[in-house]
Motif scaffolding. Structure first.
Motif: not given
Length: 164
Positions: A141, A152, A156, A160
């Motif tokens: 990632t 990052r 994320t 999500k």
């Protein structure tokens, strides 16, 4: 062509070296990146099977590279020394392949620049994952985020949000 094996976390090219070989990736995954004064990586390119790993500016100009090429996985390449490149380009099929790859690279670079200017982090990641699903599976990632020009943490959150 010279067969080369590169272990994970080892370099095909280091900053300051002249890129003497263009490497056709037979097996593995590599990345081209620079590092800023804070030690942060800035990824410009990923390479996987059937792609060429090369810093073209250094390779063609025979000047020291501003970038690193590091193996993310144990990798095997077929390397073309710079002094043999013109000879290989005399082979019509190779010349046609080189120009095809070069054109596609130019288009992809322009698309990436346009996306960085005009698209949100979400859209950049969606486009990247649609175009290169194999890269999403093989690179961490943090490296994908670097390539997309986002943190990052942002990536994320984007991932999500897509999964919800």
């Amino acid at each position: 062509m010279v067969p080369i094996k590169i272990k994970k976390k080892h370099y095909f090219l280091k900053e300051g070296q002249i890129n003497e070989y263009a490497g056709f990736v037979v097996k593995g995954a590599l990345r081209l990146f620079s590092m800023d004064e804070n030690g942060t990586d800035h990824i410009l390119q990923f390479y996987i099977e059937d792609w060429w790993a090369v810093n073209m500016k250094s390779y063609m100009s025979r000047k020291p590279s501003d970038f690193f090429i590091e193996a993310n996985e144990n990798s095997e390449l077929l390397a073309v020394p710079r002094d043999k490149f013109e000879v290989i380009l005399e082979i019509p099929a190779f010349k046609e392949m080189f120009w095809y790859i070069n054109q596609n690279h130019h288009i992809a670079t322009q698309r990436r620049r346009d996306h960085a200017i005009h698209l949100s982090a979400l859209k950049r990641y969606e486009n990247f994952s649609l175009l290169y699903p194999q890269l999403v599976q093989r690179f961490p990632t943090s490296q994908i985020a670097s390539y997309l020009g986002i943190t990052r943490e942002t990536l994320t959150r984007v991932r999500k949000g897509l999964s919800n």
